[in-house]
Design a protein around this motif. Structure first.
Motif, PDB file in Angstrom:
ATOM      1  N   ASP A  11      -4.544 -15.204  -2.232  1.00 34.61           N
ATOM      2  CA  ASP A  11      -3.130 -13.758  -2.744  1.00 34.61           C
ATOM      3  C   ASP A  11      -2.355 -12.533  -1.754  1.00 34.61           C
ATOM      4  O   ASP A  11      -2.081 -12.589  -2.015  1.00 34.61           O
ATOM      5  CB  ASP A  11      -4.534 -13.140  -3.829  1.00 34.61           C
ATOM      6  CG  ASP A  11      -4.257 -13.503  -5.673  1.00 34.61           C
ATOM      7  OD1 ASP A  11      -3.531 -13.837  -5.740  1.00 34.61           O
ATOM      8  OD2 ASP A  11      -4.653 -12.714  -6.374  1.00 34.61           O
ATOM      9  N   ARG A  69      -6.485  -5.490  -2.638  1.00 35.34           N
ATOM     10  CA  ARG A  69      -5.948  -3.787  -2.067  1.00 35.34           C
ATOM     11  C   ARG A  69      -5.500  -3.964  -0.444  1.00 35.34           C
ATOM     12  O   ARG A  69      -5.412  -3.040   0.631  1.00 35.34           O
ATOM     13  CB  ARG A  69      -7.440  -3.662  -2.294  1.00 35.34           C
ATOM     14  CG  ARG A  69      -7.338  -2.902  -3.513  1.00 35.34           C
ATOM     15  CD  ARG A  69      -6.971  -2.615  -4.260  1.00 35.34           C
ATOM     16  NE  ARG A  69      -6.593  -2.706  -5.497  1.00 35.34           N
ATOM     17  CZ  ARG A  69      -5.956  -2.328  -6.658  1.00 35.34           C
ATOM     18  NH1 ARG A  69      -4.944  -2.330  -6.679  1.00 35.34           N
ATOM     19  NH2 ARG A  69      -6.148  -2.077  -7.886  1.00 35.34           N
ATOM     20  N   ILE A  97      -6.822  -4.590 -12.551  1.00 35.48           N
ATOM     21  CA  ILE A  97      -6.703  -2.775 -11.720  1.00 35.48           C
ATOM     22  C   ILE A  97      -8.702  -2.786 -11.491  1.00 35.48           C
ATOM     23  O   ILE A  97      -8.730  -2.595 -10.784  1.00 35.48           O
ATOM     24  CB  ILE A  97      -5.819  -2.328 -12.570  1.00 35.48           C
ATOM     25  CG1 ILE A  97      -4.421  -2.817 -11.817  1.00 35.48           C
ATOM     26  CG2 ILE A  97      -6.545  -0.356 -11.810  1.00 35.48           C
ATOM     27  CD1 ILE A  97      -3.569  -1.846 -13.377  1.00 35.48           C
ATOM     28  N   GLU A 112       5.527 -10.401   1.430  1.00 34.97           N
ATOM     29  CA  GLU A 112       6.103  -9.269   0.840  1.00 34.97           C
ATOM     30  C   GLU A 112       6.098  -7.827   0.434  1.00 34.97           C
ATOM     31  O   GLU A 112       6.490  -7.355   0.886  1.00 34.97           O
ATOM     32  CB  GLU A 112       6.913  -9.598   0.164  1.00 34.97           C
ATOM     33  CG  GLU A 112       7.506 -10.867   0.303  1.00 34.97           C
ATOM     34  CD  GLU A 112       8.825 -11.379  -0.693  1.00 34.97           C
ATOM     35  OE1 GLU A 112       9.305 -10.295  -1.222  1.00 34.97           O
ATOM     36  OE2 GLU A 112      10.017 -11.921  -0.429  1.00 34.97           O
ATOM     37  N   LEU A 113       5.468  -7.642  -0.206  1.00 34.42           N
ATOM     38  CA  LEU A 113       4.122  -6.457  -0.686  1.00 34.42           C
ATOM     39  C   LEU A 113       3.573  -5.338   0.795  1.00 34.42           C
ATOM     40  O   LEU A 113       4.611  -4.242   0.415  1.00 34.42           O
ATOM     41  CB  LEU A 113       3.452  -6.258  -1.869  1.00 34.42           C
ATOM     42  CG  LEU A 113       3.065  -4.569  -2.418  1.00 34.42           C
ATOM     43  CD1 LEU A 113       4.259  -3.907  -2.511  1.00 34.42           C
ATOM     44  CD2 LEU A 113       1.909  -4.711  -3.338  1.00 34.42           C
ATOM     45  N   TRP A 156       7.003  -1.566   5.062  1.00 29.76           N
ATOM     46  CA  TRP A 156       8.513  -0.689   5.572  1.00 29.76           C
ATOM     47  C   TRP A 156       9.051   1.109   5.077  1.00 29.76           C
ATOM     48  O   TRP A 156       9.494   1.497   6.289  1.00 29.76           O
ATOM     49  CB  TRP A 156       9.616  -1.678   5.094  1.00 29.76           C
ATOM     50  CG  TRP A 156      10.748  -1.241   4.788  1.00 29.76           C
ATOM     51  CD1 TRP A 156      11.830  -0.942   6.248  1.00 29.76           C
ATOM     52  CD2 TRP A 156      11.656  -0.197   3.998  1.00 29.76           C
ATOM     53  NE1 TRP A 156      12.919  -0.758   5.361  1.00 29.76           N
ATOM     54  CE2 TRP A 156      12.791  -0.617   3.900  1.00 29.76           C
ATOM     55  CE3 TRP A 156      11.181  -0.070   2.400  1.00 29.76           C
ATOM     56  CZ2 TRP A 156      13.294   0.214   2.824  1.00 29.76           C
ATOM     57  CZ3 TRP A 156      12.480   0.392   1.513  1.00 29.76           C
ATOM     58  CH2 TRP A 156      12.884   0.740   1.542  1.00 29.76           C
ATOM     59  N   ARG A 157       8.532   0.977   4.145  1.00 30.22           N
ATOM     60  CA  ARG A 157       7.897   2.210   3.557  1.00 30.22           C
ATOM     61  C   ARG A 157       7.604   4.199   4.305  1.00 30.22           C
ATOM     62  O   ARG A 157       8.303   4.645   5.090  1.00 30.22           O
ATOM     63  CB  ARG A 157       7.736   2.193   2.185  1.00 30.22           C
ATOM     64  CG  ARG A 157       7.376   4.312   1.931  1.00 30.22           C
ATOM     65  CD  ARG A 157       6.345   3.681   1.043  1.00 30.22           C
ATOM     66  NE  ARG A 157       4.965   3.395   1.660  1.00 30.22           N
ATOM     67  CZ  ARG A 157       4.149   3.704   0.310  1.00 30.22           C
ATOM     68  NH1 ARG A 157       3.566   3.952  -0.601  1.00 30.22           N
ATOM     69  NH2 ARG A 157       2.651   3.601   0.743  1.00 30.22           N
ATOM     70  N   PHE A 179       7.365  -4.261   2.642  1.00 30.44           N
ATOM     71  CA  PHE A 179       7.646  -3.598   2.043  1.00 30.44           C
ATOM     72  C   PHE A 179       6.880  -1.766   1.781  1.00 30.44           C
ATOM     73  O   PHE A 179       7.594  -0.784   2.475  1.00 30.44           O
ATOM     74  CB  PHE A 179       8.107  -3.365   0.565  1.00 30.44           C
ATOM     75  CG  PHE A 179       8.909  -4.129   0.204  1.00 30.44           C
ATOM     76  CD1 PHE A 179      10.513  -3.536   0.885  1.00 30.44           C
ATOM     77  CD2 PHE A 179       9.152  -5.372  -0.327  1.00 30.44           C
ATOM     78  CE1 PHE A 179      11.602  -4.371   0.489  1.00 30.44           C
ATOM     79  CE2 PHE A 179      10.141  -6.039  -0.452  1.00 30.44           C
ATOM     80  CZ  PHE A 179      11.695  -5.900   0.183  1.00 30.44           C
ATOM     81  N   LEU A 180       5.717  -1.876   2.342  1.00 32.49           N
ATOM     82  CA  LEU A 180       4.850  -0.469   2.399  1.00 32.49           C
ATOM     83  C   LEU A 180       4.869  -0.670   3.124  1.00 32.49           C
ATOM     84  O   LEU A 180       4.613   0.948   4.293  1.00 32.49           O
ATOM     85  CB  LEU A 180       3.536  -0.941   1.537  1.00 32.49           C
ATOM     86  CG  LEU A 180       2.995  -1.415  -0.117  1.00 32.49           C
ATOM     87  CD1 LEU A 180       1.422  -1.016   0.250  1.00 32.49           C
ATOM     88  CD2 LEU A 180       3.460   0.100  -0.399  1.00 32.49           C
ATOM     89  N   TYR A 185      -1.781  -3.752  -9.977  1.00 27.85           N
ATOM     90  CA  TYR A 185      -3.286  -5.021  -9.542  1.00 27.85           C
ATOM     91  C   TYR A 185      -2.334  -5.603  -7.761  1.00 27.85           C
ATOM     92  O   TYR A 185      -1.144  -5.966  -7.906  1.00 27.85           O
ATOM     93  CB  TYR A 185      -3.294  -5.932  -9.735  1.00 27.85           C
ATOM     94  CG  TYR A 185      -3.940  -6.994  -9.237  1.00 27.85           C
ATOM     95  CD1 TYR A 185      -5.029  -6.989  -8.296  1.00 27.85           C
ATOM     96  CD2 TYR A 185      -3.664  -8.155  -9.087  1.00 27.85           C
ATOM     97  CE1 TYR A 185      -6.080  -8.054  -7.870  1.00 27.85           C
ATOM     98  CE2 TYR A 185      -3.736  -9.596  -7.980  1.00 27.85           C
ATOM     99  CZ  TYR A 185      -5.200  -8.955  -7.752  1.00 27.85           C
ATOM    100  OH  TYR A 185      -6.020  -9.933  -6.869  1.00 27.85           O
ATOM    101  N   SER A 189      -4.834  -6.269 -16.616  1.00 27.53           N
ATOM    102  CA  SER A 189      -3.608  -6.403 -15.589  1.00 27.53           C
ATOM    103  C   SER A 189      -4.829  -6.511 -14.377  1.00 27.53           C
ATOM    104  O   SER A 189      -4.173  -6.412 -12.904  1.00 27.53           O
ATOM    105  CB  SER A 189      -3.167  -4.661 -15.026  1.00 27.53           C
ATOM    106  OG  SER A 189      -2.781  -4.248 -16.645  1.00 27.53           O
TER     107      SER A 189
END
Lengths: 406, 282
Positions: free
Chosen positions: B28, B126, A87, B34-35, B41-42, B38-39, B123, A85
């Motif tokens: 990437d 980061r 990670i 979008e993530l 926004w959270r 969302f983070l 994944y 994955s």
């Protein structure tokens, strides 16, 4: 890579350093260590141990295969999934992946207890790699699948565990990547819902040629669901064959373990002790259990139970440990010790594995196979052979009877 | 359900190898925007779940800081005699960028360890995590900015075209904060005691930044003050907000910009270098 190969793993190894004296979690320790080295008083030099979680794995997965990975705790299953994955990266070797990968290593990763079901669907979907448009399009379907329509705008911290799991699975079940990587998550949730999820995944595999990589302790699920099995032992791939064959081999090799368990459960909780006494119990005799947890950081426990699985990994029973308002708060460093007693162990004779489900405000942890319990048959009625366990059904009921010949 | 997509044998092959630098890293990051949203926004949603309380929390700290600084620098140190505008407004115009900087820095520094459960399970680049924390700092900033605007109009100082350059100054503050934040958050993953360093840094910085005074009023130390990247930022903010009071000092702004870019590039380099090991040590 051949045209229909979607995953190729060549010579992949992963090493962790179990540092004793070389890895430092704080700058203070590192500086002190350097300082001691300078002063020539560094006694603990070279105390480092390597741990190979994966050792020289080689295999290829073709499109549309459903691969089950089995092995005992610590065999490297989770590490393999983490490497696949992305990670964590492998220490050596090479992996080629073709297609979009989604991995599902935990139930409800990123669920926020304060947010509503609706909000968590979007958040969790995004975390799992779905686009906003995709989530919007599948939203109604997800809600219907999870059967939580009425509670959509309730914060998930008020959900029952069942609802929580259903919602989390529903989002995951609507992922449609080319490659889906799934860890242990099917150990939670009720059997009917598990079936529903497996059914849905199966239909995706058939209709889209999706490839699934599946780790589970649930051997029955592996047997029914997977076309191919990989057996991992101590980081090495020891068997690669049809799932049915691999499961049989695993069952043959894997004797039930007994004893106390001790491990880190998550970054907020350590398991210090878990024991069921006696480890070999006699049918219908009492069994006592002890569980000690220690919080690494403050944790609010929402849900808490043992689950007992038989050697086919069917769930036989749970021991619900919830208390009072349904939550306990543990400050960092505090210990929670639970002792309990089962007055009569009404389990069909055989080996059982005991796991723990622990949901806190931040983690949904499912820890299967922490300890085990062997149940031995009691005395059979005078002069008769005992009924073999496979004929005893699933439940042991208490009964009395009279007979009279007339 | 979507129509069954045909398997495409031409799909690009992703290669995972030790030490292989991700060729498509920035693509990437873009793909995961979008993530990021969302983070962000959270975090905002959780902070402002109870709207009134959220707003009060965002206001308490700057108001108290402004009150104390007005008293100490204005009355005790007699700085107010050298400032034409009402002193409390002058202080607030410095607290505003400082607040943005300090919230962005402390949120981003704590972000990786705070999201450890995501890092060990999923994944994604980061970098998304520290970036997403800037949103809460920005929303808090907006709340305080409204308070400032009300006060400013109350005191009879109306916004002019200088205000249009405020976003540029905000970007500069975020640049410095994110640069330092990337260093600190990556270091905190490895050395957990770095989390104690951040509040200390911010406390020292609060007094070494020209919030309750103007750098010109400390002529002997002006050069030294200019080395604090926040000096230029605060100066720039004042030029936007109090056009008649403060001239634009290009040198200080340039110093801030260069230091901010340096911190950010260094921070990105260190973050990228250590990123692949985060899941193993977090």
């Amino acid at each position: 890579m051949a045209a229909d190969t979607v995953i190729s793993v060549e010579g992949v190894s992963k090493r962790y350093q179990l540092g004793t004296g070389t890895r430092h979690d704080t700058l203070r320790d590192t500086l002190m260590h350097r300082l001691r080295g300078l002063l020539g008083r560094n006694r603990a030099a070279g105390g480092e141990r390597d741990f190979w979680a994966l050792r020289d794995l080689n295999f290829e997965i073709k499109r549309g295969e459903v691969v089950g990975v089995i092995g005992r705790n610590g065999a490297g299953k989770s590490t393999l999934l983490k490497v696949l994955s992305r990670i964590t990266e492998p220490t050596s070797g090479r992996i080629g992946i073709r297609g979009r990968v989604a991995s599902l290593l935990e139930v409800g990763t990123g669920f926020h207890p304060e947010l509503s079901g609706r909000e968590n669907i979007f958040l969790n979907g995004a975390i799992l790699g779905m686009s906003r448009a995709e989530i919007t399009r599948k939203f109604d379907e997800i809600v219907a699948f999870a059967e939580v329509e009425r509670f959509l705008d309730t914060p998930v911290k008020h959900y029952s565990s069942g609802m929580y799991v259903r919602l989390a699975f529903a989002v995951a079940a609507h992922l449609e990547p080319e490659i889906l990587i799934v860890d242990e998550v099917l150990a939670v949730g009720d059997a009917a819902f598990q079936q529903k999820c497996l059914g849905r995944m199966q239909s995706v595999v058939e209709s889209r040629g999706q490839t699934i990589f599946f780790v589970s302790h649930n051997l029955k699920a592996v047997e029914h669901f997977c076309t191919r099995g990989l057996l991992l032992e101590a980081g090495q791939l020891t068997m690669d064959a049809p799932a049915r064959t691999v499961v049989a081999e695993y069952l043959r090799k894997n004797a039930v373990r007994t004893g106390k368990a001790r491990r880190q459960l998550s970054d907020e909780m350590d398991l210090e002790e878990l024991s069921f006494e006696p480890a070999t119990a006699t049918l219908r005799e009492p069994v006592t259990f002890t569980l000690t947890l220690r919080a690494r950081q403050e944790a609010l426990i929402h849900d808490f139970h043992f689950f007992i699985h038989n050697s086919f990994d069917d769930r036989s029973a749970v021991i619900d440990l919830r208390r009072g308002e349904g939550s306990r708060t543990l400050a960092a460093g505090r210990q929670l010790r639970i002792t309990g007693r089962i007055p009569r162990i009404n389990l069909v004779e055989g080996g059982y594995r005991i796991g723990l489900c622990l949901r806190t405000s931040r983690h949904f942890g499912v820890y299967p196979d922490l300890t085990s319990l062997q149940v031995a048959a009691g005395p059979a009625p005078d002069g008769f052979l005992p009924i073999p366990p496979e004929y005893q059904g699933t439940a042991l009921i208490d009964y009395t009877f009279d007979d009279r010949v007339s | 359900m979507s129509a069954p997509a045909e398997f495409n044998a031409d799909l690009p092959t992703l290669v995972i190898e030790s030490g292989r630098s991700e060729a498509h890293y920035w693509r990437d990051v873009w793909r995961y925007r979008e993530l990021l949203g969302f983070l962000a926004w959270r975090d905002v949603k959780v902070r402002y779940k109870q709207t009134v309380l959220g707003v009060i929390w965002a206001l308490v700290q700057p108001i108290v800081t402004t009150g104390i600084f007005t008293l100490i620098f204005g009355k005790v140190a007699r700085m107010e005699e050298q400032v034409a505008v009402p002193f409390s407004l002058f202080v607030l115009s410095g607290v505003l960028p400082w607040q943005l900087f300090s919230a962005a820095l402390s949120n981003s520094s704590a972000s990786l360890v705070g999201n450890a459960h995501l890092i060990s399970k999923i994944y994604f680049p980061r970098l998304v995590i520290p970036l997403s924390t800037l949103a809460v700092a920005l929303v808090d900033f907006a709340v305080v900015l409204v308070l400032y605007l009300i006060l400013s109009v109350w005191f009879g100082i109306y916004p002019n075209w200088h205000w249009l350059l405020l976003p540029a100054m905000m970007l500069l503050a975020l640049l410095v904060a994110l640069g330092a934040g990337l260093w600190l958050t990556a270091l905190t993953v490895k050395f957990r005691d770095f989390r104690y360093i951040v509040p200390f840094l911010l406390q020292v910085g609060l007094f070494l930044s020209p919030i309750g005074f103007r750098p010109e009023f400390a002529p002997n130390r002006a050069a030294l003050l200019a080395l604090n990247p926040m000096t230029g930022v605060i100066d720039g903010f004042r030029w936007c907000l109090l056009p008649a009071e403060v001239p634009l000092d290009a040198t200080r702004l340039l110093i801030s910009l260069v230091m901010g870019l340096g911190l950010l590039l260094g921070g990105l380099w260190y973050f990228r270098r250590t990123e692949r090991g985060f899941a193993d040590v977090i």
